[in-house]
Write a protein that holds these residues in place. Structure first.
Motif, PDB file in Angstrom:
ATOM      1  N   MET A  91       0.822  -1.201   0.000  1.00 22.64           N
ATOM      2  CA  MET A  91       0.000   0.000   0.000  1.00 22.64           C
ATOM      3  C   MET A  91       0.863   1.261   0.000  1.00 22.64           C
ATOM      4  N   ILE A  92       1.964   1.209   0.733  1.00 22.72           N
ATOM      5  CA  ILE A  92       2.847   2.376   0.792  1.00 22.72           C
ATOM      6  C   ILE A  92       3.480   2.633  -0.565  1.00 22.72           C
ATOM      7  N   THR A  93       3.880   1.572  -1.270  1.00 22.60           N
ATOM      8  CA  THR A  93       4.485   1.780  -2.585  1.00 22.60           C
ATOM      9  C   THR A  93       3.478   2.355  -3.575  1.00 22.60           C
ATOM     10  N   PHE A  94       2.223   1.929  -3.466  1.00 20.36           N
ATOM     11  CA  PHE A  94       1.200   2.494  -4.346  1.00 20.36           C
ATOM     12  C   PHE A  94       1.044   3.994  -4.082  1.00 20.36           C
ATOM     13  N   ARG A  95       1.020   4.374  -2.806  1.00 17.97           N
ATOM     14  CA  ARG A  95       0.891   5.807  -2.475  1.00 17.97           C
ATOM     15  C   ARG A  95       2.084   6.600  -2.989  1.00 17.97           C
ATOM     16  N   LEU A  96       3.272   6.051  -2.839  1.00 19.64           N
ATOM     17  CA  LEU A  96       4.467   6.757  -3.307  1.00 19.64           C
ATOM     18  C   LEU A  96       4.496   6.863  -4.829  1.00 19.64           C
ATOM     19  N   ILE A  97       4.108   5.804  -5.518  1.00 21.71           N
ATOM     20  CA  ILE A  97       4.060   5.850  -6.988  1.00 21.71           C
ATOM     21  C   ILE A  97       3.002   6.847  -7.442  1.00 21.71           C
ATOM     22  N   PHE A  98       1.844   6.820  -6.798  1.00 21.08           N
ATOM     23  CA  PHE A  98       0.772   7.766  -7.135  1.00 21.08           C
ATOM     24  C   PHE A  98       1.221   9.207  -6.885  1.00 21.08           C
ATOM     25  N   ALA A  99       1.883   9.441  -5.762  1.00 21.49           N
ATOM     26  CA  ALA A  99       2.379  10.783  -5.448  1.00 21.49           C
ATOM     27  C   ALA A  99       3.443  11.221  -6.445  1.00 21.49           C
ATOM     28  N   ALA A 100       4.325  10.307  -6.834  1.00 19.72           N
ATOM     29  CA  ALA A 100       5.372  10.648  -7.799  1.00 19.72           C
ATOM     30  C   ALA A 100       4.775  11.005  -9.158  1.00 19.72           C
ATOM     31  N   VAL A 101       3.769  10.255  -9.577  1.00 17.44           N
ATOM     32  CA  VAL A 101       3.124  10.549 -10.871  1.00 17.44           C
ATOM     33  C   VAL A 101       2.446  11.922 -10.820  1.00 17.44           C
ATOM     34  N   LEU A 102       1.761  12.217  -9.715  1.00 17.57           N
ATOM     35  CA  LEU A 102       1.115  13.521  -9.606  1.00 17.57           C
ATOM     36  C   LEU A 102       2.131  14.657  -9.574  1.00 17.57           C
ATOM     37  N   ILE A 103       3.258  14.445  -8.921  1.00 12.46           N
ATOM     38  CA  ILE A 103       4.304  15.476  -8.904  1.00 12.46           C
ATOM     39  C   ILE A 103       4.891  15.659 -10.298  1.00 12.46           C
ATOM     40  N   ILE A 104       5.090  14.551 -11.013  1.00 14.81           N
ATOM     41  CA  ILE A 104       5.609  14.645 -12.384  1.00 14.81           C
ATOM     42  C   ILE A 104       4.636  15.407 -13.277  1.00 14.81           C
ATOM     43  N   ILE A 105       3.359  15.281 -13.031  1.00 12.88           N
ATOM     44  CA  ILE A 105       2.357  16.030 -13.802  1.00 12.88           C
ATOM     45  C   ILE A 105       2.299  17.487 -13.328  1.00 12.88           C
ATOM     46  N   ALA A 106       2.386  17.716 -12.014  1.00 11.89           N
ATOM     47  CA  ALA A 106       2.183  19.052 -11.449  1.00 11.89           C
ATOM     48  C   ALA A 106       3.335  20.007 -11.754  1.00 11.89           C
ATOM     49  N   LEU A 107       4.563  19.518 -11.718  1.00 15.09           N
ATOM     50  CA  LEU A 107       5.701  20.426 -11.911  1.00 15.09           C
ATOM     51  C   LEU A 107       5.739  21.074 -13.299  1.00 15.09           C
ATOM     52  N   PRO A 108       5.579  20.319 -14.395  1.00 17.76           N
ATOM     53  CA  PRO A 108       5.541  21.001 -15.696  1.00 17.76           C
ATOM     54  C   PRO A 108       4.352  21.955 -15.837  1.00 17.76           C
ATOM     55  N   MET A 109       3.221  21.570 -15.244  1.00 21.63           N
ATOM     56  CA  MET A 109       2.063  22.473 -15.297  1.00 21.63           C
ATOM     57  C   MET A 109       2.375  23.778 -14.570  1.00 21.63           C
ATOM     58  N   TYR A 110       3.032  23.686 -13.430  1.00 25.12           N
ATOM     59  CA  TYR A 110       3.388  24.885 -12.675  1.00 25.12           C
ATOM     60  C   TYR A 110       4.375  25.743 -13.463  1.00 25.12           C
ATOM     61  N   VAL A 111       5.359  25.116 -14.093  1.00 31.29           N
ATOM     62  CA  VAL A 111       6.344  25.869 -14.877  1.00 31.29           C
ATOM     63  C   VAL A 111       5.671  26.575 -16.050  1.00 31.29           C
ATOM     64  N   ILE A 112       4.783  25.877 -16.752  1.00 30.13           N
ATOM     65  CA  ILE A 112       4.062  26.483 -17.879  1.00 30.13           C
ATOM     66  C   ILE A 112       3.196  27.641 -17.391  1.00 30.13           C
ATOM     67  N   GLY A 113       2.471  27.424 -16.304  1.00 28.17           N
ATOM     68  CA  GLY A 113       1.617  28.479 -15.767  1.00 28.17           C
ATOM     69  C   GLY A 113       2.411  29.680 -15.301  1.00 28.17           C
ATOM     70  N   LEU A 114       3.538  29.430 -14.630  1.00 30.30           N
ATOM     71  CA  LEU A 114       4.371  30.531 -14.138  1.00 30.30           C
ATOM     72  C   LEU A 114       4.960  31.326 -15.297  1.00 30.30           C
TER      73      LEU A 114
END
Length: 174
Positions: free
Chosen positions: A1-24
């Motif tokens: 369960m912990i690995t699923f949460r970490l993988i899910f969090a990593a995928v969301l961070i990978i999606i969020a960072l480029p979106m933040y850079v584009i928006g900024l």
């Protein structure tokens, strides 16, 4: 369960960072373009808009106040998240982080709603103003409209990335 949460969090961070850079980048581009137009021209456009559309301008001021209050609540919530992270690390109690992340997610959704409503209203008024403008102010107003469209796009990406980051924090500390 912990690995699923970490993988899910990593995928969301990978999606969020480029979106933040584009928006900024879009937000910074609109800020630079507004400085290039000049404060006096922007002030003239704002006063002409206020004279020509007083009711809509009152709505813009009201929506701006809503956005301001929601931003203040969001900054306080971010501070609570930081304090909650300390509490979780020191005392192994993630309750503060969970509650503040849920509040931050709701506040971000409200901010997205109010900011989008505000910018759409501004674009509508400025488009109507552009149609009735004289020939000498038309290029300035067209550029001002394009800047506000870029700001709308940038704020959309930035707020979505904040939403994803708050979800990541909630998933990691849940």
């Amino acid at each position: 369960m912990i690995t699923f949460r970490l993988i899910f969090a990593a995928v969301l961070i990978i999606i969020a960072l480029p979106m933040y850079v584009i928006g900024l980048k879009n937000v910074r581009k609109s800020g630079k373009a507004k400085r290039n137009i000049g404060d006096i021209n922007v002030w003239k456009i704002s006063t002409e808009l206020a004279k020509k559309y007083p009711e809509e301008y009152r709505l813009i001021k009201k929506e701006s106040m809503s956005v301001g209050w929601v931003l203040i609540i969001m900054f306080f919530t971010m501070g609570v998240i930081i304090a909650g992270c300390y509490t979780d690390i020191e005392y192994q109690d993630p309750t503060i982080v969970r509650v503040s992340c849920l509040i931050a997610i709701v506040v971000t959704i409200f901010l997205m709603f109010f900011l989008r409503k505000l910018l759409k209203l501004r674009l509508k008024i400025e488009t109507n103003f552009k149609e009735s403008a004289d020939e000498e102010n038309l290029p300035i107003i067209s550029e001002y409209l394009a800047i506000n469209r870029v700001a709308l796009k940038g704020s959309k990406y930035t707020l979505l990335s904040f939403l994803l980051i708050f979800i990541v924090i909630l998933v990691v500390f849940a």
